[in-house]
Design an enzyme around this catalytic site. Structure first.
Site, PDB file in Angstrom:
ATOM      1  N   ASN A   1      -1.881   6.696   7.065  1.00  0.00           N
ATOM      2  CA  ASN A   1      -2.393   5.664   6.128  1.00  0.00           C
ATOM      3  C   ASN A   1      -1.451   4.837   5.199  1.00  0.00           C
ATOM      4  O   ASN A   1      -0.641   5.657   4.634  1.00  0.00           O
ATOM      5  CB  ASN A   1      -3.450   6.366   5.037  1.00  0.00           C
ATOM      6  CG  ASN A   1      -4.814   6.582   5.821  1.00  0.00           C
ATOM      7  OD1 ASN A   1      -5.277   5.961   6.709  1.00  0.00           O
ATOM      8  ND2 ASN A   1      -5.520   7.716   5.062  1.00  0.00           N
ATOM      9  N   CYS A   2      -1.895   3.589   5.090  1.00  0.00           N
ATOM     10  CA  CYS A   2      -1.085   2.841   4.024  1.00  0.00           C
ATOM     11  C   CYS A   2      -2.224   2.248   3.029  1.00  0.00           C
ATOM     12  O   CYS A   2      -2.452   1.106   3.478  1.00  0.00           O
ATOM     13  CB  CYS A   2      -0.143   1.838   4.752  1.00  0.00           C
ATOM     14  SG  CYS A   2       0.992   2.367   6.003  1.00  0.00           S
ATOM     15  N   VAL A   3      -2.786   3.093   2.386  1.00  0.00           N
ATOM     16  CA  VAL A   3      -3.868   2.568   1.562  1.00  0.00           C
ATOM     17  C   VAL A   3      -3.485   2.724   0.052  1.00  0.00           C
ATOM     18  O   VAL A   3      -2.610   3.568  -0.032  1.00  0.00           O
ATOM     19  CB  VAL A   3      -5.188   3.110   1.943  1.00  0.00           C
ATOM     20  CG1 VAL A   3      -5.917   2.704   2.877  1.00  0.00           C
ATOM     21  CG2 VAL A   3      -5.154   4.620   1.811  1.00  0.00           C
TER      22      VAL A   3
ATOM     23  N   GLN B   1       0.824  -1.271   0.019  1.00  0.00           N
ATOM     24  CA  GLN B   1       0.001  -0.009   0.177  1.00  0.00           C
ATOM     25  C   GLN B   1       0.923   1.442   0.150  1.00  0.00           C
ATOM     26  O   GLN B   1       0.539   2.302   0.383  1.00  0.00           O
ATOM     27  CB  GLN B   1      -1.201  -0.030   1.410  1.00  0.00           C
ATOM     28  CG  GLN B   1      -1.688  -1.369   1.307  1.00  0.00           C
ATOM     29  CD  GLN B   1      -3.167  -1.135   1.092  1.00  0.00           C
ATOM     30  OE1 GLN B   1      -3.690  -0.925   2.248  1.00  0.00           O
ATOM     31  NE2 GLN B   1      -3.769  -1.486   0.033  1.00  0.00           N
TER      32      GLN B   1
END
Lengths: 347, 430, 77
Positions: B245-247, B116
């Site tokens: 965030n790791c999206v 991600q």
């Protein structure tokens, strides 16, 4: 050498007559007729109308099959670079004829086609199949319509990449194409909201889709005799993801055996899904694909059998059309294997 | 509440043995930044190494895997400090004066979860899609200590990035800004008296909050543990919201996006002219249905309570957050408040699929950041900051994405900020 | 996806957390689950309690499969 174009028009634009002459059968004339002049002028020699098909609107409607066969035969013989029809503005039968014949030329002869008409013309129903340039609702709009159609026609003949519908001026055809707007999204949103607040017209950049429905199948009569399969869009795969199912926007689905497997565990299974926190599913994949519980039910005789294979996809960022294709494909496998019901789990 | 931003234009970054901002150039001693970053216990415990590099616009440089992008700022007057509740202590920010090192960013890079993190190209076709190709970037590449739990590591790298930005931001404290702008919204009654005829507009800002690696923090609070609430727009501009965030890289909001939220900027531009910008409503995107229902109920309730005429709703991420977006929109519209929403699309590589996972006819005014599935080819770059090891597995990549010559064939998803749903970019689709 | 399985003639139950999406995409038998990262589990519970929870959910799914429905139905747990 210039590109060769065949043009389709009705009796009215060929100057044969109005409604009273709408019965005339298709006729092939050399070179341009009527509005074809405007196309030729726009193309400035880069392309040219080599022949024009003239057909009465009523004739086409009443003898569609015969008229179509005749016209296809001529177009096949002429083998042009492009077949252009209309513009039909808001003339209903003419628009229908333009769209129908253009679609037939594209489908059956593989020749590039283009037509133009008013957005509410019934012919525009085919806008997902053929490119249609939106025009005004009366022939008074010819001055604008002809150059617009000519421009897109030339782009098609040159084989250039088609831009978004609003860039290249065709009716949205269900294929989303990226392009750079003049202003950033937030600014467009503020403008759109101000128009909406003032009850002024605004155009959404993404019209909401409508969804089709499938009627429910009858219930399973006797679970204790039923074979039940597990499927998931949560991306559960054997450890190491042997088929490299993508974490997002998957290009294929997985089919894996759980014959003899009592429960999934951290050592044997994990998730390939990139859209959610994978920690819980990796630690215990039964949390997504409940093999452990199904085995107990199988032993108890609550269900007949847990199907030996499970099917898995990654829902994350995977296009609906691909997901649909995967499921349609493995549903047939499930049917052939005699599976009576499916439990589908999603994350 | 009134905030003054003093913009100091940064046109170049150079490594040096001293740290200062002079005539638009940031001189930075990497060891000094590193020492400050390592004063944090989590960083000490979990980050094995942190190396620095510089990437400038137009260079043949690829940065990957990118975690966060942060703009260095410093509070020079008024309460609070940068990143309250995380770096500075918890004080309400959004008033006084803050100096901004504009034209540059701190970029944190290195593997977190492997699938991600994103790509920033400083030149070539990929550069067109990411706003960060236009900045001078001080890149910090981190490596984890062996055996670290990824949640701990994410937190450590998040803090490391914010600390680096704080250190660099501090260098702008005594520099005279090239430009000063002020931003102010008013109390409810005050605003109505000032602009009695203008429509009352707010910004419903949806925050990604799906899980430990998909989180956003507000004054240090994990957004998934919050109820929908209200902020002054200037609080967001002053570092109240940060990304954890790791999206998918294309539509995650980095900390830089929060600091420079374009919806906030463009609403301020119209504030007092065509609309009365009332406030921001922040709401989360949780994984429990009950949370989705509660949070969207509260968004709609606050819109009614504030007597709003219209709102802009922005999303973060895709898939099940599409439901949060549609729930918010539907419920707000049903309260009689008009909406315009900003999202992006997953219409398939051929563009033929349905773009959102959820839909409702009341969502009739949509701005799109483009189709994230569209395939792009990124030519090889002369230099890679970070590593190409994860290109095949990051969201939007596939086995074989990375070709032998170093070029990459992948979906736009892989590019940091490409289809941003705050409307940061010009990219769209039809 | 559920719709394609239904279309093929096999009754299917959709176990998912975000039931509004399930309704929108047209699943007919729906059982709501716990949370997106762990639809059929809850890491906060003990192993035994978590298994019991999963058993309850799957039991509900089997009930859904053996219940005639005419329209989209959510089988609350």
């Amino acid at each position: 050498m210039s590109y060769r174009v065949v043009h389709y028009i009705n009796q009215f634009f060929a100057n044969i007559g109005g409604e009273e002459m709408a019965h005339v059968a298709p006729e092939l004339r050399e070179g341009f007729v009527g509005p074809g002049l405007a196309f030729n002028q726009s193309w400035k020699g880069e392309a040219e109308i080599v022949a024009t098909v003239v057909c009465g609107d009523s004739h086409f409607a009443e003898h569609e099959k015969e008229a179509q066969e005749q016209i296809l035969a001529w177009v096949k013989e002429l083998n042009p670079d492009l077949f252009i029809a209309g513009p039909a503005f808001n003339a209903g039968r003419y628009g229908y004829a333009c769209a129908t014949i253009a679609n037939a030329v594209k489908e059956q002869l593989g020749i590039k086609v283009l037509t133009g008409m008013y957005e509410e013309n019934p012919g525009a129903d085919l806008k997902d199949k053929i490119l249609i340039v939106p025009t005004a609702n009366s022939a008074a709009g010819m001055r604008k319509a002809a150059p617009a159609m000519a421009k897109l026609a030339l782009k098609l003949m040159k084989g250039e990449k088609l831009g978004a519908s609003c860039e290249d001026n065709y009716m949205p055809n269900g294929i989303r194409v990226n392009f750079f707007e003049k202003e950033r999204g937030s600014k467009r949103a503020v403008k759109m909201l101000l128009n909406k607040l003032a009850d002024k017209p605004f155009v959404t950049e993404y019209p909401m889709p409508s969804f089709d429905r499938v009627a429910p199948n009858p219930a399973v009569k006797d679970l204790s005799k039923a074979t039940i399969a597990l499927c998931t869009s949560g991306g559960i795969v054997p450890k190491g993801n042997p088929d490299h199912i993508e974490s997002s926007s998957a290009s294929h689905y997985g089919e894996y055996s759980i014959a003899g497997v009592e429960a999934l565990c951290e050592a044997t299974h994990e998730t390939a899904h990139g859209g959610y926190d994978p920690v819980y599913a990796n630690a215990d994949a039964n949390r997504v694909l409940p093999v452990d519980v199904m085995r107990e039910f199988e032993r108890e005789g609550k269900i007949g059998k847990l199907h030996d294979l499970f099917y898995t996809t990654v829902g994350n960022g995977t296009a609906v059309a691909s997901a649909k294709k995967f499921a349609a494909e493995y549903a047939q496998k499930l049917l052939q294997a005699g599976v009576n019901a499916v439990i589908m789990t999603s994350t | 509440m009134k905030l003054e931003l003093g913009f100091i234009e940064i046109k170049d970054i150079q490594f040096s043995n001293e740290c200062k901002v002079e005539n638009g150039t940031l001189f930075v001693d990497a060891e000094a930044v590193k020492a400050f970053v390592y004063e944090d216990d989590d960083v000490k415990a979990y980050v094995k190494s942190a190396c620095f590099d510089i990437a400038k616009p137009g260079e043949s440089v690829r940065i990957t895997p990118v975690k966060d992008v942060i703009e260095p700022r410093v509070k020079v007057e008024g309460p609070g400090g940068q990143f309250p509740g995380v770096i500075a202590k918890v004080d309400t920010v959004g008033s006084g004066r803050t100096h901004v090192l504009r034209g540059m960013a701190i970029v944190t890079a290195g593997k977190i979860v492997g699938f991600q993190e994103g790509i920033i190209d400083m030149s070539g076709p990929g550069a067109e899609y990411t706003p960060f190709s236009k900045l001078n970037n001080l890149v910090m590449v981190c490596e984890p200590v062996e055996g670290v739990h990824q949640h701990d590591y994410e937190r450590a790298v998040r803090i490391a990035g914010l600390r680096a930005a704080t250190f660099v931001g501090e260098l702008g404290r005594n520099v005279t800004p090239d430009e000063v702008q002020s931003f102010e919204t008013y109390g409810i009654k005050e605003g109505i008296e000032k602009f009695p005829t203008l429509p009352r507009v707010a910004y419903v800002h949806m925050l990604q909050s799906q899980g430990l690696l998909h989180d956003t923090y507000v004054y240090g609070v994990d957004a998934k543990r919050t109820l929908t609430t209200i902020l002054y727009p200037t609080e967001t501009m002053d570092g109240a919201i940060i990304s954890g965030n790791c999206v998918s890289a294309c539509d995650k909001n980095t900390t830089y996006h929060h600091q420079n939220n374009p919806v906030v900027a463009d609403l301020f531009e119209q504030h007092g002219k065509t609309l009365n910008y009332v406030c921001n409503i922040i709401t989360n995107e949780n994984v429990y249905l009950a949370d989705k229902q509660r949070s969207s109920d509260w968004s709609a309730k606050l819109c009614r309570l504030l007597d709003l005429d219209g709102v802009i709703v922005s999303q973060e991420g895709f898939g099940n957050p599409d439901t949060d977006l549609i729930m918010n929109t539907k419920k707000i519209e049903q309260m009689g408040v008009k909406t315009t929403i900003i999202t992006d699309e997953y219409a398939g590589q051929d563009g033929k699929s349905q773009s959102l996972a959820d839909a409702d006819p009341l969502a009739d005014a949509v701005v799109t950041g483009g189709n994230a599935n569209e395939v792009i080819v990124l030519p090889p770059m002369e230099k890679v900051i970070g590593t190409l090891n994860y290109v095949d597995v990051i969201a939007g990549g596939h086995a074989g994405s990375l070709r032998e010559d170093g070029s990459i064939e992948a979906e736009l998803q892989v590019i940091t900020g490409a289809t941003n749903e705050m409307g940061f970019n010009r990219l769209s689709a039809r | 996806m559920v719709k394609e399985i239904e279309r093929a003639g096999i009754p299917v139950v959709h176990m998912c957390t975000v039931t509004p999406i399930s309704m929108t995409v047209g699943a007919n038998r729906i059982v709501p689950t716990i949370a997106i990262p762990h639809p059929l589990g809850n890491p906060a519970l003990s192993k035994e309690d978590e298994y019991a929870l999963r058993k309850k959910l799957v039991t509900r799914a089997l009930e859904a499969l053996s219940t005639e429905v005419e329209d989209q139905t959510i089988f609350e747990v």
